[in-house]
Every structure is written in C-alpha cells, then in structure tokens.
Design an enzyme around this catalytic site. Structure first.
Site: not given
Ligand code: AMP
Length: 213
Positions: A13, A87, A126, A159, A170
C-alpha cells in the site's frame, strides 16, 4: 479524486500509494506514517499511540479518526489517497460521517491482496530510512549502497514492528479487524479488488488501469 487503499500489512500500500498519489498530484495520507511522525515528535497523540504500535495493535479509533480528519480537511482540495485508514468497520463508518460533514465522496476503494507467504517475505526484508522514511527491500529493491538511503543518505533500519513476532500479531489483527472491510465495501460503488502478488511495476500498472479505466 479521493481514494482508499486497504489490504494486509506488507501488501505494498505504501509503495504503490506513494507513487500513485505523487503522479496524480494528490495528497498521500498514510496513517502509519502520520502516527510514526507523531511518535518521533513526541506529541500527545504520539505518546498515546506508541505502545499500541510497538505491540502491533491498532491505535484506539478516536485518536486516529481525529488525526486523519485534521489532515483530510487540510488536504481535500488536491484530492487524497488514504492508505492504512480505515482499518476496521468502526473507522469506515467514522470515515463516511467525516466525508459527509466535509461534503466529500470516495471515487474508488481499492482492496489490495496477496497470499500470506508473500506478505511475510516482503515484511521481513523491508528497510526504511530513519531520516526520510523512504522504503527499500533487501532483495526486491535494495539501496545502491548497503545500509544507506538512495534519496537522502540517511541510515536504513528495520521497523520495530517488522520483527517476526510482531508481524505475526499484525497479520492476526488484520484478519480479525481489517479484512471485514471487504464485506463493508463490496457492493458499494467504486470497490475494486486488486491482485497485488506480482512484482511492483506490474501491480502499479494494474492499479492505474483499475482506477483510471
Ligand atoms: P502501517 O505503517 O500502516 O503498517 O501502520 C503501522 C502501525 O500503526 C499499525 O500496526 C498500527 O499500530 C498503527 N495504525 C496505522 N493505521 C492505523 C489505523 N487506521 N488504526 C489504528 N492503528 C493504526
């Protein structure tokens, strides 16, 4: 044009959303990036979000909804691509209410999917620049110089939440909370399912055709 991209962690994404939004002059609103910036800057929201993110859990809805609404209202003129928000179904309902309040609509909602074996391989390789946030992959898009960002020369690292134990959690959170968005959006106008298991360029071409076509 206003878009939503959703799908499991590691599906691409961020990479696809970044390229699509910059080529189309849209704002790329990546919830994970917005949260990581808040954590780095030690804002009130960042302090609240940190423990959830480190554990691979979703940050509470009220916090992410207010953060995204501020950004969306500021960036609505150019059109936006939402990446990583919503999400869960509660966030999707909050988004509908938010759009109605601002007189906005979604043109497309793109569900990107790939088998779990692909996701694990992408997440485990990554690398992210500590300085500018740009992403690389050890095998599929390695930096020119090991450990250094091609764009800004910053240091690359994994990360925290890409460690294997957190990734497993996750993916579980995705299956339980985010996958039900398919049922929420399927049947609504503009829903697209995209096979994101191919290589980066092929997925980008398919994304463009699906959204523009
Ligand atoms: P990402 O970079 O999209 O993988 O997001 C990293 C982390 O941020 C996730 O594992 C969640 O802890 C938090 N996060 C990102 N987007 C959301 C969302 N829409 N709602 C809640 N937590 C989020």
């Amino acid at each position: 044009m206003n878009l939503v991209l959703f799908g499991p962690p590691g599906v691409g994404k961020g990479t696809q959303g970044e390229r699509f939004s910059s080529e189309h002059g849209m704002s790329h609103l990546a919830m994970g990036d917005i949260l990581r910036a808040a954590v780095r800057d030690e804002t009130g929201a960042g302090k609240q979000a940190r423990a959830y993110m480190d554990a691979g859990k979703l940050v509470p809805d009220a916090l992410v909804v207010s953060m995204i609404e501020d950004r969306m209202a500021a960036d609505a003129a150019a059109g936006f691509l939402l990446d990583g928000f919503p999400r869960n179904v509660a966030q999707a309902e909050a988004l509908d209410a938010m759009l109605a309040r601002h007189g906005l609509t979604l043109d497309k909602v793109v569900f990107m999917d790939a088998p779990e074996s692909h996701l694990l391989e992408r997440l485990s390789g990554r690398l992210v620049c500590r300085a500018c946030g740009f992403g690389f992959h050890r095998h599929y898009s390695p930096p020119r110089e090991a450990g250094r960002c091609d764009r800004c020369g910053g240091e690359l690292s994994q990360r925290e939440d890409d460690r294997e134990d957190v990734v497993v959690h996750r993916l579980h959170v995705y299956n339980e909370q985010t996958e039900p968005l398919v049922a929420y959006y399927r049947g609504k106008a503009g829903f697209i399912k995209l096979d994101a298991s191919g290589e980066m360029q092929a997925v980008y071409t398919a994304l463009k055709e699906a959204v523009e076509g």
